[in-house]
Write an enzyme that holds these catalytic residues in place. Structure first.
Site, PDB file in Angstrom:
ATOM      1  NE  ARG A 162      23.864   2.523   8.823  1.00 25.10           N
ATOM      2  CZ  ARG A 162      25.026   2.528   8.169  1.00 25.10           C
ATOM      3  NH1 ARG A 162      25.684   1.409   7.966  1.00 25.10           N
ATOM      4  NH2 ARG A 162      25.518   3.668   7.722  1.00 25.10           N
ATOM      5  CG  HIS A 189      21.237   2.931   4.553  1.00 26.95           C
ATOM      6  ND1 HIS A 189      22.568   3.188   4.367  1.00 26.95           N
ATOM      7  CD2 HIS A 189      20.923   3.499   5.742  1.00 26.95           C
ATOM      8  CE1 HIS A 189      23.052   3.876   5.401  1.00 26.95           C
ATOM      9  NE2 HIS A 189      22.058   4.069   6.247  1.00 26.95           N
ATOM     10  CG  ASP A 190      15.235  -0.968   0.101  1.00 26.98           C
ATOM     11  OD1 ASP A 190      15.582  -0.513  -1.010  1.00 26.98           O
ATOM     12  OD2 ASP A 190      14.308  -1.792   0.239  1.00 26.98           O
ATOM     13  N   GLY A 198      12.521   4.841  -2.483  1.00 25.10           N
ATOM     14  CA  GLY A 198      11.480   4.113  -1.746  1.00 25.10           C
ATOM     15  C   GLY A 198      11.935   2.701  -1.402  1.00 25.10           C
ATOM     16  CG  ASP A 223      13.302   0.529  -4.710  1.00 26.86           C
ATOM     17  OD1 ASP A 223      14.198   0.409  -3.844  1.00 26.86           O
ATOM     18  OD2 ASP A 223      13.411   1.286  -5.684  1.00 26.86           O
ATOM     19  CB  SER A 258      17.103   0.237  -5.131  1.00 29.11           C
ATOM     20  OG  SER A 258      17.005   1.083  -4.002  1.00 29.11           O
ATOM     21  CG  ASN A 304      24.723   2.431   1.333  1.00 31.80           C
ATOM     22  OD1 ASN A 304      24.314   2.812   2.421  1.00 31.80           O
ATOM     23  ND2 ASN A 304      23.976   2.439   0.245  1.00 31.80           N
ATOM     24  N   PRO A 321      21.112  10.328   5.162  1.00 34.06           N
ATOM     25  CG  PRO A 321      19.724  10.324   7.044  1.00 34.06           C
ATOM     26  CD  PRO A 321      19.923   9.679   5.721  1.00 34.06           C
ATOM     27  CG  HIS A 355      21.637   5.351  15.852  1.00 35.93           C
ATOM     28  ND1 HIS A 355      22.070   6.590  15.464  1.00 35.93           N
ATOM     29  CD2 HIS A 355      21.431   4.661  14.697  1.00 35.93           C
ATOM     30  CE1 HIS A 355      22.118   6.655  14.130  1.00 35.93           C
ATOM     31  NE2 HIS A 355      21.724   5.499  13.645  1.00 35.93           N
ATOM     32  CG  ASP A 396      17.300  -0.273  26.190  1.00 35.78           C
ATOM     33  OD1 ASP A 396      17.879   0.451  25.337  1.00 35.78           O
ATOM     34  OD2 ASP A 396      17.914  -0.761  27.154  1.00 35.78           O
TER      35      ASP A 396
HETATM   36  C1  HEM Z   1      19.919  11.279  11.329  1.00 34.42           C
HETATM   37  C2  HEM Z   1      19.851  10.168  10.651  1.00 34.42           C
HETATM   38  C3  HEM Z   1      20.874   9.094  10.743  1.00 34.42           C
HETATM   39  C4  HEM Z   1      22.228   9.168  10.637  1.00 34.42           C
HETATM   40  C5  HEM Z   1      23.076  10.402  10.370  1.00 34.42           C
HETATM   41  C6  HEM Z   1      22.740   7.835  10.834  1.00 34.42           C
HETATM   42  C7  HEM Z   1      24.067   7.486  10.779  1.00 34.42           C
HETATM   43  C8  HEM Z   1      24.578   6.249  11.103  1.00 34.42           C
HETATM   44  C9  HEM Z   1      25.973   5.906  11.129  1.00 34.42           C
HETATM   45  C10 HEM Z   1      27.114   6.834  10.753  1.00 34.42           C
HETATM   46  C11 HEM Z   1      26.074   4.625  11.536  1.00 34.42           C
HETATM   47  C12 HEM Z   1      27.365   3.815  11.702  1.00 34.42           C
HETATM   48  C13 HEM Z   1      27.764   3.206  10.377  1.00 34.42           C
HETATM   49  C14 HEM Z   1      29.204   2.765  10.318  1.00 34.42           C
HETATM   50  O1  HEM Z   1      30.010   3.265  11.090  1.00 34.42           O
HETATM   51  O2  HEM Z   1      29.530   1.901   9.485  1.00 34.42           O
HETATM   52  C15 HEM Z   1      24.743   4.144  11.776  1.00 34.42           C
HETATM   53  C16 HEM Z   1      24.443   2.884  12.218  1.00 34.42           C
HETATM   54  C17 HEM Z   1      23.155   2.412  12.362  1.00 34.42           C
HETATM   55  N1  HEM Z   1      21.996   3.072  12.010  1.00 34.42           N
HETATM   56 FE1  HEM Z   1      21.841   5.035  11.600  1.00 34.42          FE
HETATM   57  N2  HEM Z   1      21.704   6.985  11.045  1.00 34.42           N
HETATM   58  C18 HEM Z   1      20.543   7.709  10.995  1.00 34.42           C
HETATM   59  C19 HEM Z   1      19.264   7.223  11.114  1.00 34.42           C
HETATM   60  C20 HEM Z   1      18.945   5.892  11.251  1.00 34.42           C
HETATM   61  C21 HEM Z   1      17.624   5.336  11.103  1.00 34.42           C
HETATM   62  C22 HEM Z   1      16.390   6.149  10.720  1.00 34.42           C
HETATM   63  C23 HEM Z   1      17.720   3.990  11.320  1.00 34.42           C
HETATM   64  C24 HEM Z   1      16.662   2.926  11.272  1.00 34.42           C
HETATM   65  C25 HEM Z   1      15.393   3.121  11.074  1.00 34.42           C
HETATM   66  C26 HEM Z   1      19.112   3.713  11.623  1.00 34.42           C
HETATM   67  C27 HEM Z   1      19.613   2.495  11.989  1.00 34.42           C
HETATM   68  C28 HEM Z   1      20.947   2.246  12.265  1.00 34.42           C
HETATM   69  C29 HEM Z   1      21.424   1.012  12.852  1.00 34.42           C
HETATM   70  C30 HEM Z   1      20.565  -0.133  13.358  1.00 34.42           C
HETATM   71  C31 HEM Z   1      22.816   1.101  12.897  1.00 34.42           C
HETATM   72  C32 HEM Z   1      23.812   0.034  13.380  1.00 34.42           C
HETATM   73  C33 HEM Z   1      24.230  -0.831  12.202  1.00 34.42           C
HETATM   74  C34 HEM Z   1      25.252  -1.896  12.534  1.00 34.42           C
HETATM   75  O3  HEM Z   1      25.519  -2.185  13.694  1.00 34.42           O
HETATM   76  O4  HEM Z   1      25.774  -2.466  11.552  1.00 34.42           O
HETATM   77  N3  HEM Z   1      19.820   4.874  11.538  1.00 34.42           N
HETATM   78  N4  HEM Z   1      23.851   5.134  11.486  1.00 34.42           N
END
Ligand code: HEM
Length: 328
Positions: free
Chosen positions: A64, A68-69, A74, A76, A78, A96, A165, A195, A255
């Site tokens: 994640r 977010h980077d 880009g 980088d 940041s 964040n 997002p 996810h 998976d």
């Molecule tokens: C539609 C786009 C996305 C939205 C709205 C979104 C939103 C979120 C949210 C709300 C969380 C939980 C954060 C929290 O409760 O503190 C999360 C966790 C996570 N997101 Fe996304 N995300 C998106 C796309 C992505 C993408 C593109 C990736 C990776 C390439 C990603 C990887 C992750 C991972 C691995 C977690 C778990 C982090 C943890 O367990 O600490 N997400 N995301």
């Protein structure tokens, strides 16, 4: 002038040379560190192995962090910058703050890299390699990571608040946030497949479990027990930071079970469940495809991660000594 440049290149080496240049993705290559720091990938892998063995959540955290980077200026580094008297970082951005983790792990890996080859491997590259390793270590696909990114000398809290997002946004907004980064709907659906690991805090799924299901869809009737459990973890008020896995079937394995959950209506985040909403026939078809064909998901995920990782900061930058601070 040409002779002077050649002289400088020979004396100080190409690593320092690129610092002067703006960055374009075609500068990234697979052998960028093959001479200047051949052990780089091995060092990152070793540290990631320890971290993920200690706690599999570290895989999700690092993946994640890389996302977010890349979505702000880009890829980088940041996102790794701390706030200082002269720089406002991105760590306090809405998506964040109180949520991103893994900064200590990145510091630990950077210390090892600096001991082996000082001021050679950028923090942005470290993070891109670590994210790839994170995925493999929990059962996901491998991909080669093009490297040679530079670390920014700036960060943007404003862009972080706009570009990343959020789970409350509608499908079209989410799609457009990926499109402006050069990522297609196919890339988006595959990347959101991240996810399949990691957790969300209650504050991000409360509306989903108590809200208006017309916006998304009802949880599957067979999932009554799951929904009850989610409500225990996440009451109507309070306990905002309580966590629940986003893929409750196989929470620590990379998976395609996440896509199956979406098709049943068991997505935890509103934004995830919206991928299968009626207006999203294209996204729904991709969810169906990745649920039916895990190999197709892995292949697309790898390709999309490389694409996301290739979003560079045209401003160029430097190789930071400490990922939290711009070099002095
Ligand atoms: C539609 C786009 C996305 C939205 C709205 C979104 C939103 C979120 C949210 C709300 C969380 C939980 C954060 C929290 O409760 O503190 C999360 C966790 C996570 N997101 Fe996304 N995300 C998106 C796309 C992505 C993408 C593109 C990736 C990776 C390439 C990603 C990887 C992750 C991972 C691995 C977690 C778990 C982090 C943890 O367990 O600490 N997400 N995301």
């Amino acid at each position: 002038m040409a002779a002077l440049l050649l002289f400088l290149a020979c004396v100080v080496g190409t690593q320092y040379f690129t610092i002067l240049e703006a960055q374009d993705p075609s500068q990234l290559s697979l052998d960028y560190y093959s001479k200047s720091c051949p052990a780089a990938e091995h060092i990152v892998r070793q540290e990631m192995e320890c971290a993920v063995r200690q706690n599999p959540r570290n895989a999700a955290i690092i993946l994640r962090l890389h996302f977010h980077d890349c979505f702000v200026q880009g890829c980088d580094g940041s996102v790794l910058l701390d706030d200082t008297a002269t720089l406002i970082g991105e760590k306090q951005a809405d998506q964040n703050a109180n949520s991103l983790k893994g900064f200590d792990l990145i510091d630990k890996i950077k210390v090892k890299l600096e001991a082996e080859c000082p001021k050679v491997v950028s923090c942005a590259d470290l993070l891109a390699i670590a994210a790839r390793d994170a995925v493999i270590l929990v059962g996901g696909p491998y991909w080669d990571v093009p490297v040679g990114r530079l670390d920014s000398k700036t960060a943007s809290l404003e862009k972080a608040n706009i570009d990343i997002p959020t789970p409350k946004q509608g499908l079209f907004t989410l799609i457009s946030k990926f499109l402006v980064k050069g990522l297609s709907i196919t890339d988006m659906v595959a990347l959101v497949g991240s996810h399949t690991i990691g957790v969300s805090r209650c504050v991000n799924f409360r509306e989903r479990i108590y809200g208006n299901f017309q916006l998304t869809s009802k949880f599957a009737p067979a999932s009554e027990i799951y929904l009850t459990k989610l409500k225990e973890t996440c009451p109507m008020e309070g306990r905002d930071d309580n966590i629940s896995p986003m893929d409750y079937i196989t929470p620590i394995v990379f998976d395609n079970a996440f896509f199956g959950s979406l098709l049943r209506g068991d997505g935890l985040l509103n934004s995830d469940q919206k991928l299968t909403s009626l207006i999203g026939f294209q996204t729904t078809n991709l969810v169906i495809k990745y649920w039916a064909d895990p190999i197709a998901f892995f292949k697309q995920f790898s390709d999309s991660m490389v694409k996301m990782g290739n979003i560079t900061n045209p401003e160029g930058g430097e190789v930071r000594k400490n990922c939290r601070f711009v070099n002095t």
